[in-house]
Design an enzyme around this catalytic site. Structure first.
Site, PDB file in Angstrom:
ATOM      1  N   CYS A  12       0.775  -1.237   0.000  1.00 38.35           N
ATOM      2  CA  CYS A  12       0.000   0.000   0.000  1.00 38.35           C
ATOM      3  C   CYS A  12       0.808   1.289   0.000  1.00 38.35           C
ATOM      4  CB  CYS A  12      -0.894   0.070   1.235  1.00 38.35           C
ATOM      5  SG  CYS A  12      -2.033  -1.275   1.356  1.00 38.35           S
ATOM      6  N   GLY A  38       1.062   0.257  -5.164  1.00 38.03           N
ATOM      7  CA  GLY A  38      -0.167  -0.532  -5.211  1.00 38.03           C
ATOM      8  C   GLY A  38      -0.985  -0.161  -6.420  1.00 38.03           C
ATOM      9  N   ASN A 113      -1.226   0.820   5.728  1.00 44.48           N
ATOM     10  CA  ASN A 113      -0.160   0.196   4.952  1.00 44.48           C
ATOM     11  C   ASN A 113       0.603  -0.698   5.893  1.00 44.48           C
ATOM     12  OD1 ASN A 113       1.963  -0.426   3.242  1.00 44.48           O
ATOM     13  ND2 ASN A 113       3.062   1.491   3.650  1.00 44.48           N
ATOM     14  N   GLY A 114       0.600  -2.013   5.652  1.00 40.21           N
ATOM     15  CA  GLY A 114       1.347  -2.906   6.525  1.00 40.21           C
ATOM     16  C   GLY A 114       0.653  -4.234   6.712  1.00 40.21           C
ATOM     17  N   TYR A 254      14.202  -1.676  -3.605  1.00 39.83           N
ATOM     18  CA  TYR A 254      13.301  -1.824  -4.738  1.00 39.83           C
ATOM     19  C   TYR A 254      12.039  -0.985  -4.673  1.00 39.83           C
ATOM     20  CZ  TYR A 254       9.667  -3.984  -7.574  1.00 39.83           C
ATOM     21  OH  TYR A 254       8.635  -4.199  -8.435  1.00 39.83           O
TER      22      TYR A 254
END
Lengths: 512, 512, 512, 512
Positions: A12, A38, A113-114, A254
């Site tokens: 996310c 995302g 997010n997570g 990345y």
């Protein structure tokens, strides 16, 4: 996007703004800069004088917001938004965030997010007490905890809830009066606070999203912190003192955009240093360096600079790859039909090339790249990977769920080289990675989570632990137990059920 | 995509295959590699034992073919396809190619890349004879000419028709028994013939599309040629002897993919040589070179190599820009909200940077880039353009229709520098461009059309001439007349109504 | 559909089947026969070996299930479905039923026809205890009550919950092992149980849906009953003994399909009897009878039969009216542009016509009909309404929420006649209605709810009471209080907070 | 819609308006009233000061015009529109009308109701002269003929073209300055002219569409006439004197709306007279009359009136049948699952019923109805058909293309009765039909085409003749030849190639 790491997905990106008449439009642009985090769903919720209005859907942001009125209907001067990668089995519209909860005492929007390590057991316990869940998302758990708390203020309820959930998380909430951000005690995911010229405050997963809306970074939100933004400004409080920075090293390798800074470290520069270090650690006699577009171009530049080899454009990435529904048949694939990458024959023909990539996951993409270059006439192909071998899954928000799918978990470097067909193969060392990134926090690995490479998870794994341990070899289990011991002075707070001890180097007193 | 040149659009890409059981799927992949040539419409027509079946629509290829059955329904072992950029006022579905024409004596499909200079007068004349047109496209004109020809065979009818249409064109036809390609007498647009391992023949606008389906290039189709592919193989005939290569130099500068080869010249390498030459022609004292992603990265590498400066990633392009429906308001734009490009502060801060871009059209994007870099802290910004100033419109298939929109048509280099706010500005010389590309055909400019830079159009402008001449300054008109005189030995064939004489250096006898 | 009553909307139709390999397809056909009960949303949930699978959407059934795979994906041998009319402000997808709730101990699907009188206060109380709601629907409340019950079995939890909700409801649930139906203590909404030839059981809002799938009616579910269907058959239990039939008289007058039977009374026949009675009560000298299509054709036939007048087709209804997005402007409307109904000039010209309609709501449609007929040349128009004047809102599942919108609430019959422009106007008497329907239950009005006509609500109005009483004139308030007194022997069960006493004529002992 | 005749489709409805500021909106409402004439495609073209703007699509009018802006974009004070039934193999968007043709000398829009008997040979001849067709539609042929005519004015070109096409047609054209309607020499299809209160003129397939927009009928367009409407008013001219009215009797029996008048005959009244006549011709002892909804309700009323039997609602039609994508499996069908019609058990149980339907095509629907009624308990079912047995195909615009699909072409009445399972079966006689409709034109059958019943086609069959004659039995061929002889005084105009002589009773001199 990289080559091999395209197979691994960040879950996310989050973005919010408080105090700007174009709040939802700004959120759109902020999310647009975070689209790489995302691509399978997106949503925005705005606050129109306390009335929360939402729009969300499946697909890219441009698909979800395909009409000017999709934004103009989201009135108000505050908004939060979310882009998501849908993990398997949770692809439905019901799971697209931000969620809006409507209560008689006001609306609350929430996104996340997570990944929570104790989510399954929390859901079970909440259901046993009558809670009804409407999504598969970890996000909803927090709201149930908040609503069931007997504390008096939303902030106190939230603190209690944040101490109950474990794992990696960056939450963003929007209420009638406030925008609130919160980070887990290890700071696995990045979250930055910025300010626009008009005084509006912005919270975003990456600083590139601050830049895109012209906001200036104030500071990164740190582990265990809650940031509250309202019409009077912002303030930061802590909900726990048991914190220790372990930001995901994959963000540097990345995921994050090269123009983002994380804890003051520019991502592009970190990647270039990884390439430079790799050139020192694993030099090779060759004619040119080639970076796999797009994410390994920085590392390739670094490798070229140190090695003195020219940095050439020997691989081209089709810019229109995203979301192709038509696939080559197996037969066509064998006939050489390919879509994502092309080798530039006139560049590589007869040359000894060093190819820089950021990781090897299953090995199939790397094998494909080696084959492409050899078919285009490359005399030798030397693969250089700007991170250590990827061996362990992530439980904090990246979709690598089992070791089985990781080639380095079961094969030696030489076996991998043979599998991908390269003339030589070398990885960056773990020390090389940590030093190239160059975070200097007073925490293991300078403040990085490097568990993917060595299994040194900074927290208990809770509901995931049993299956994870079962997937390990006896040797690995022993080695990981030793890691845990070394960091045994890390104290757990009252809510944790510790199974694998965690680091405690960076304990700070509660001040929230 | 480049920065400024994104505003200029190629009109089409074409691809066809004859003799493969997966013909339509291969055409999909071929078009996918040509998607950069047109993003507003796509279509494929296959030949199922003489029965032509088509599927076409608005948008990207992945939007038009969004379901596996969109391909599987296109049965047969031959297919042709098209991606298009829709010029103003012609955006409807009716104009999406390939067109399928159904006659009692068999179906014909037809598609086209280019622009006819005498299309308006041909349409008018045909209508006066009872013809009914169903699209605004130049493409349909050819079919009316073919059907009205009194010649006996399709090939002879086609020859007559090709001698009647003027301008730039690469046609691709599919009938029950044949796939046919045809190029205009100047070869403005590239078209290559290749062969797959199974013996199938492929025709494509660029060689990158041959590569993507694993086909080997046989040769480029040359000016005035018709190539006929059927079950017995291929043969090439000429429909005119009055030919002279004038391939569009913009293909090398911007349009073509870097991994494509045109008349044996690799596009990436040509661009790198442009950058190298530019470093020789216009050096500057600086700390680093930055290429505007993506199309100027090759030139930047060349400039860096010759200048000895490091080649840095100072600008990041958002990969998800395509087709955004939501735009920043003017107010937001002034507040610094931006979507496509970001500067990497930690790279450029305090540095003197040389920025390589491939062209300046209106100047607004260049100004935006300079501003971005300065706001990110660059000490100096030196803009270097890897092509000469763009001054004249194209009438052969690129959407630059008036000189008014070209900043270099009315401003000096110094005025442009001031407008974009750079510390210095330099363009590549015309000689530098021609020599960097390095075509060595026995034709003016080595076989390149460079009319955008100097107004030296290789053909009469027919229906466009009057307006074009009216748009010029008296000086320019005089200068262009002189050009024409210099090449006055170029003989016109019977169908042409010559107004501006054309080059005739490369006249060859008709042999078709 | 009728004319005026089109403005009043039933809120739902429900259908379920247990024990048939084509369960979801049968549910589709069952709902199709119930489409007249709700056109704004539809959904089906099937039970595939305990795994509940759903499909739902906005619009007509044929729009929601627009592809064969929408049904084939709903595997399993049990299914429930729902068609709904969306009340104002609740039109979103989130409110389309059946809802699926997923718990660690199994999935439950739930849908609902009706309206709870104490829903707002129940929601408030549940939220205060931490419940999170995801829709505006009354339906969700029941599930929260069930999940929070401390009883041990689902049946006991459900009984407790059913005793907590008040108002009009027909619930349908689907679990891994059972399909469950439940009716409110007054049986406001119809619900019938049937059996198919293969032994499958079916529950449906109307018997026409049993007929359409070839099921034979076993019996109507009665007030206060729960019916449990599983692989062993069905059984019926009671959750309360305080019951009294008050089925909505509007079902007979307008909502239900003419081929349905409710408590053994055929709807068409009841309507025909209303027309016959009306002919006796309010005869008129005329040339013909005209029924407003479609719902008043039965009453017209009855009126014609008794009066001896010919029954003519003087009004034609456009069959394609549903869901027109384009509306005539006010100006066009004044010019006579109309869409739904047409008068047949050659039939009515110069004739004295009796027009039968089922109700008058606002009066605008009736006025339109009179005008249509007069413009078509009718000499006299006598309006006959086959139900009493509509004066009071419904709180049990029909969307008449305020008295203000009802013309009969504020105008006398003569005033209404004048407003609609008819030459005469007469309504059916309340006694006439009750006797024409001919239910003979031992309950007030033979078991009918006639509150729309006289304000005699059979239950307390709970959360709606205050506003309702405030909307009444002092006289009306007095009169309604008297009604309540007359039926004061009706005992309330422990869960009710009685404000207006209800009838208790039909109390039966709890036996569930 | 009827029962059996639902299987037969009218091909089109047309509507146009000239001189109203809301022209496109009025056209929408006019087409809405004609939706029963075609449900598979719709389109409207408006004239905005000479610029023709169109919108068209597949499906119902409400699907094609699903947004207010679909109408508002069609600016201008004239418009024409079309609803169509798509015949097999021509279902694509390319065939949706009105077609817009854009020429350098102005735009023309064109639409059409009917079928040309010489279309295939005209297309072939035009193609041989270079014409390119873009649809399968008969409509396009006319435009090619018009454009190729050497006459000077559009009207003269059109006259020539109308004399070249044969068969049944009602054309509607829109140009910059005029709206033009034209009818074939036999007037197979109805077309009426009306005037609105503001002076605007309207042309429509049926008078019900005039009524719906508040227009007053001026007169029906007659065979061989062209009507030209422009800002100065309207005028009517003839393009041929060889005319003879043969309006399709199916318009009265089934297609037209009951409130429409055709040549002064009201459709509902004609149907009622058919039922009355049938009661005289074929009485039966029974308890009630039931009409198959909706189209046979008029005939049922007539039968009931004459027979003295009560007219009951024994069959109910589901109003939401249109466009169901989900079908019962064969197995479900055998279990009695059905969607379109339901029998009302409580009405028909134990009763002897007379069922009125308008036609029998294949017999399967009639058999289904008999079965439905018997399963519902009917003691006897007597089927009465209000038209003669349907034996021959139509070539003038109705989709009955072969005799094979017509049960009466191969079976006797007794065999049909047995097939459908009725206790008795009777058809209306041909004389009965002609007299019930009661047109009194000086032409065979009073001006009706009754070829479906007796094969007496009023024109040559041109391209269809060979196949048609081959499909007949020797007896039938002989009988039809005799018919032709009887009417041998009918003279052919210069354009016709007569094979079967046609009637000539009504020849009038050319006056156009």
């Amino acid at each position: 996007m990289s080559a091999e790491l395209e197979e691994i997905h960040e879950e996310c990106g989050i973005f919010g703004v408080w105090g700007h008449p174009d709040a939802s439009r700004l959120t759109y642009f902020g999310l647009h800069a975070l689209q790489h985090r995302g691509q399978e769903g997106a949503g925005i919720v705005s606050n129109d004088h306390g009335n929360l209005i939402g729009h969300r859907g499946l697909g890219l942001l441009t698909q979800v917001f395909s009409d000017e009125k999709d934004i103009t209907k989201l009135k108000g001067d505050a908004a939060i938004g979310h882009v998501r990668y849908a993990t398997a089995g949770s692809g439905g519209l019901d799971n697209i965030q931000p969620f809006v909860f409507r209560f008689h005492d006001g609306d609350i929007a929430l996104c996340h997010n997570g990944n929570l390590t104790n989510c399954p057991s929390l859901r079970r316990a909440l259901e046993d007490e009558g809670a009804i869940f409407h999504s598969n998302s970890d996000t909803e758990v927090l709201m149930h905890l908040v609503r069931r708390s007997v504390r008096k203020t939303l902030l106190d309820k939230l603190r209690e809830a944040l101490n109950t959930v474990h794992g990696g998380f960056a939450y963003l909430l929007l209420t009638e009066n406030e925008m609130i951000g919160a980070l887990d005690p290890n700071g696995f995911r990045p979250l930055s606070l910025g300010r626009m010229k008009n005084g509006a405050y912005v919270l975003a997963s990456e600083t590139c999203a601050l830049d895109v809306v012209g906001a200036e970074r104030i500071r990164d939100i740190r582990p265990g912190e809650i940031v509250i933004v309202n019409d009077e400004g912002y303030r930061i409080v802590r909900y726990t003192g048991l914190t220790q920075l372990s930001i995901c090293s994959m963000e540097f390798i990345y995921f994050a955009r090269p123009d983002s800074d994380i804890y003051g470290v520019n991502v592009h520069s970190a990647r270039k240093r990884m390439g430079m270090r790799l050139a020192q650690e694993s030099p090779v006699e060759a004619d040119m360096v080639i970076g796999v577009p797009n994410s390994s171009l920085s590392a390739a530049a670094g490798y070229a600079e140190v090695s003195g080899l020219p940095n050439e454009m020997g691989l081209i990435k089709n810019q229109y790859v995203a979301r192709t529904f038509i696939q080559p048949t197996q037969e066509l694939r064998e006939q050489g039909v390919r879509m994502k990458l092309s080798a530039v024959k006139s560049v590589v023909k007869g040359k000894r090339v060093v190819v820089l990539d950021d990781s090897i996951v299953r090995g199939t993409t790397s094998r494909h790249i080696v084959q492409l270059l050899k078919e285009a006439g490359a005399a030798e192909v030397h693969m250089r990977i700007s991170s250590p071998p990827l061996k362990y899954p992530c439980f904090y928000g990246i979709d690598i769920s089992t070791t089985q799918e990781l080639i380095a978990a079961t094969k030696s470097v030489e076996e991998i080289r043979e599998f991908i067909g390269a003339d030589s193969l070398a990885y960056l060392s773990l020390d090389g990675l940590v030093e190239s990134i160059g975070l200097h926090e007073d925490a293991p690995y300078g403040g990085l989570c490097v568990a993917y490479f060595n299994g040194d998870y900074p927290t208990a794994l809770d509901d995931y632990e049993e299956d994870f341990l079962a997937s390990l070899s006896p040797d690995d289990r022993l080695r990981l137990a030793r890691f845990a011991e070394e960091h045994s002075d890390y104290m757990d707070n009252e809510f944790h059920t510790v199974q694998i001890p965690r680091h405690a180097a960076n304990i700070v007193p509660v001040d929230g």
